[in-house]
Design a protein around this motif. Structure first.
Motif, mmCIF file in Angstrom:
data_model
loop_
_atom_site.group_PDB
_atom_site.id
_atom_site.type_symbol
_atom_site.label_atom_id
_atom_site.label_comp_id
_atom_site.label_asym_id
_atom_site.label_seq_id
_atom_site.Cartn_x
_atom_site.Cartn_y
_atom_site.Cartn_z
ATOM 1 N N PRO A 1 23.893 35.928 -8.215
ATOM 2 C CA PRO A 1 22.945 37.228 -8.856
ATOM 3 C C PRO A 1 22.508 38.068 -8.108
ATOM 4 O O PRO A 1 21.283 37.393 -7.298
ATOM 5 N N ASP A 2 22.697 39.000 -7.377
ATOM 6 C CA ASP A 2 22.404 40.476 -7.414
ATOM 7 C C ASP A 2 20.754 40.340 -7.699
ATOM 8 O O ASP A 2 20.081 40.954 -6.624
ATOM 9 N N ASP A 3 20.861 40.534 -8.920
ATOM 10 C CA ASP A 3 19.192 40.628 -8.754
ATOM 11 C C ASP A 3 18.176 38.733 -8.845
ATOM 12 O O ASP A 3 17.280 39.808 -8.947
ATOM 13 N N GLU A 4 18.904 38.609 -8.389
ATOM 14 C CA GLU A 4 18.023 37.478 -7.457
ATOM 15 C C GLU A 4 18.247 37.134 -6.122
ATOM 16 O O GLU A 4 17.157 35.988 -5.901
ATOM 17 N N ILE A 5 18.508 37.886 -5.992
ATOM 18 C CA ILE A 5 18.887 38.225 -4.043
ATOM 19 C C ILE A 5 17.243 39.013 -3.714
ATOM 20 O O ILE A 5 17.659 39.955 -4.497
ATOM 21 N N ALA A 6 16.606 38.391 -2.936
ATOM 22 C CA ALA A 6 15.080 38.684 -2.227
ATOM 23 C C ALA A 6 15.183 39.574 -1.424
ATOM 24 O O ALA A 6 15.580 39.609 -0.298
ATOM 25 N N GLY A 7 14.708 40.890 -1.464
ATOM 26 C CA GLY A 7 15.001 41.537 -0.287
ATOM 27 C C GLY A 7 15.756 42.367 0.071
ATOM 28 O O GLY A 7 17.090 41.919 0.199
ATOM 29 N N SER A 8 16.416 43.618 0.930
ATOM 30 C CA SER A 8 17.077 44.629 1.087
ATOM 31 C C SER A 8 17.946 43.610 2.933
ATOM 32 O O SER A 8 16.882 43.267 3.058
ATOM 33 N N ARG A 9 18.869 44.151 2.550
ATOM 34 C CA ARG A 9 19.601 43.181 3.775
ATOM 35 C C ARG A 9 18.918 43.574 5.203
ATOM 36 O O ARG A 9 18.914 43.149 6.285
ATOM 37 N N ASP A 10 18.237 45.561 5.343
ATOM 38 C CA ASP A 10 17.770 45.809 6.522
ATOM 39 C C ASP A 10 16.596 46.446 6.315
ATOM 40 O O ASP A 10 15.819 47.167 7.287
ATOM 41 N N GLY A 11 16.170 46.996 5.443
ATOM 42 C CA GLY A 11 14.940 47.949 5.201
ATOM 43 C C GLY A 11 15.272 49.081 5.089
ATOM 44 O O GLY A 11 14.464 49.737 4.790
ATOM 45 N N LEU A 12 16.437 49.567 5.690
ATOM 46 C CA LEU A 12 16.635 50.776 5.257
ATOM 47 C C LEU A 12 16.906 51.688 3.763
ATOM 48 O O LEU A 12 17.460 50.926 3.005
ATOM 49 N N PRO A 13 16.373 52.460 3.775
ATOM 50 C CA PRO A 13 16.970 52.976 2.573
ATOM 51 C C PRO A 13 18.676 53.109 2.009
ATOM 52 O O PRO A 13 19.200 53.355 2.776
ATOM 53 N N VAL A 14 18.775 52.878 0.588
ATOM 54 C CA VAL A 14 20.635 52.723 0.582
ATOM 55 C C VAL A 14 20.440 54.064 -0.933
ATOM 56 O O VAL A 14 20.039 54.157 -1.978
ATOM 57 N N ARG A 15 21.320 54.262 -0.599
ATOM 58 C CA ARG A 15 22.127 55.758 -1.180
ATOM 59 C C ARG A 15 23.304 55.161 -1.484
ATOM 60 O O ARG A 15 24.250 54.981 -0.633
ATOM 61 N N GLU A 16 23.828 55.432 -2.613
ATOM 62 C CA GLU A 16 24.821 54.463 -3.062
ATOM 63 C C GLU A 16 26.526 55.627 -2.830
ATOM 64 O O GLU A 16 25.882 56.822 -3.300
ATOM 65 N N GLY A 17 27.311 55.336 -1.932
ATOM 66 C CA GLY A 17 28.263 55.976 -2.040
ATOM 67 C C GLY A 17 28.034 57.151 -0.940
ATOM 68 O O GLY A 17 28.698 57.640 -0.559
ATOM 69 N N ALA A 18 27.240 56.748 0.393
ATOM 70 C CA ALA A 18 26.526 57.514 1.951
ATOM 71 C C ALA A 18 27.275 57.075 2.695
ATOM 72 O O ALA A 18 26.991 55.623 2.619
ATOM 73 N N ASP A 19 27.090 57.988 3.650
ATOM 74 C CA ASP A 19 26.957 56.623 5.254
ATOM 75 C C ASP A 19 25.445 56.648 5.392
ATOM 76 O O ASP A 19 25.072 56.615 4.996
ATOM 77 N N ARG A 20 25.714 55.317 6.479
ATOM 78 C CA ARG A 20 24.167 54.278 6.902
ATOM 79 C C ARG A 20 24.281 54.817 8.410
ATOM 80 O O ARG A 20 25.532 55.429 9.316
#
Length: 326
Positions: free
Chosen positions: A307-326
């Motif tokens: 489940p998403d809410d059990e996965i610890a830590g973001s994937r790369d530490g970068l800020p995530v803006r939904e629907g935006a280019d990374r």
């Protein structure tokens, strides 16, 4: 190995090979074993080979040329214009200008030892350059016969639409794994399905956690870049490894490994995973994922196990803006 269609008439092996770790970011590697792995990939039918000018920089493209120069017609080569690199490897940040795209493509052709790139990506969008201008330059490369197909990486649904209107995209590459499913809910995968563009999944094994290769942080070299990522901090890593235990239980039911089940889950989403490895044995294990049969119920059970809410830590530490280019 089965094949699958991406977009714009491009057919590739159902599982590819990400070559990045052979030259960059994951600590020292054995070049002889890397060359042997690349050549064994072709023998197994894993002929979709992924690289980028940033991997080294340039060293990975040159390695592929040394390893596969005599087998060029047997592989589908994908590389990426990554950043504003000088020829000495100095980077000046993102550069999506038409002039840089043309210069980078010519340099990649030289480094790969080929006269055509099968799939040429823009590695990251340059916010200072309209995507229409960048893709326009990539389209010129197609017209000139230097590139067969084009793609983008880590882009929003809106950017995909704008780019595809300039020239058909064969593929978009983004991170997707049981540990990273952002693209399934932010509109990116949906717009690709709508437009008939292929999806290529990088880091499909959660940067190694969904495999037997990284069971402990001690398995990482001291200079392995993963040590700096949020999911590889001690507490987060331990929590995520406990989640992998659930996948192991499901894999055992199928007589498969965790890596094979994780890759089969991706194939079941209609995407092409490009797991990276530097070793022939791991390559053969990954290729075996095409023989793992997962029902729709199996696919859901695997997703529910992490489940998403059990996965610890973001994937790369970068800020995530939904629907935006990374």
């Amino acid at each position: 190995m089965r094949t699958t269609d991406l977009g714009d008439g491009l057919t590739v092996s159902a599982i590819g090979l990400g070559a990045m770790g052979m030259s960059a970011f994951y600590g020292a590697s054995d070049e002889a074993e890397s060359v042997a792995t690349l050549r064994h990939a072709v023998d197994l039918g894993v002929t979709f080979i992924d690289t980028a000018e940033a991997y080294g920089p340039f060293a990975n493209e040159q390695l592929i040329a040394r390893a596969l120069g005599d087998r060029r017609d047997q592989v589908t080569l994908a590389t990426k214009a990554s950043a504003g690199f000088d020829d000495d490897g100095t980077s000046h940040g993102r550069d999506g200008s038409p002039a840089y795209v043309r210069r980078a493509a010519d340099r990649s052709l030289r480094h790969l030892g080929t006269d055509v790139i099968d799939l040429y990506y823009l590695h990251r969008v340059d916010p200072a350059v309209p995507i229409e201008e960048t893709v326009g330059a990539m389209a010129e490369l197609v017209a000139a016969g230097k590139v067969r197909h084009i793609g983008l990486s880590e882009v929003s649904a809106a950017t995909i639409r704008r780019a595809h209107a300039v020239h058909p995209l064969a593929a978009v590459q983004s991170e997707l794994s049981l540990f990273s499913r952002d693209v399934l809910r932010n509109g990116e995968k949906a717009v690709l399905d709508e437009l008939g563009i292929g999806f290529v999944a990088f880091s499909p094994l959660g940067r190694g956690v969904l495999s037997s290769g990284v069971r402990s942080l001690d398995d990482l070299a001291p200079d392995d870049a993963r040590r700096g990522l949020p999911r590889f901090q001690p507490e987060a890593f331990a929590a995520n490894r406990r989640l992998v235990d659930r996948v192991e239980a499901l894999a055992a039911e199928k007589g498969a490994t965790v890596a094979q089940v994780a890759l089969a889950w991706l194939v079941g989403q209609g995407v092409v995973p490009i797991p990276g490895t530097r070793h022939r044995a791991r390559l053969a294990e990954n290729a075996g994922a095409v023989d793992v049969e997962l029902s729709p119920e199996d696919l859901q059970r695997l997703a529910d196990a992490l489940p998403d809410d059990e996965i610890a830590g973001s994937r790369d530490g970068l800020p995530v803006r939904e629907g935006a280019d990374r």
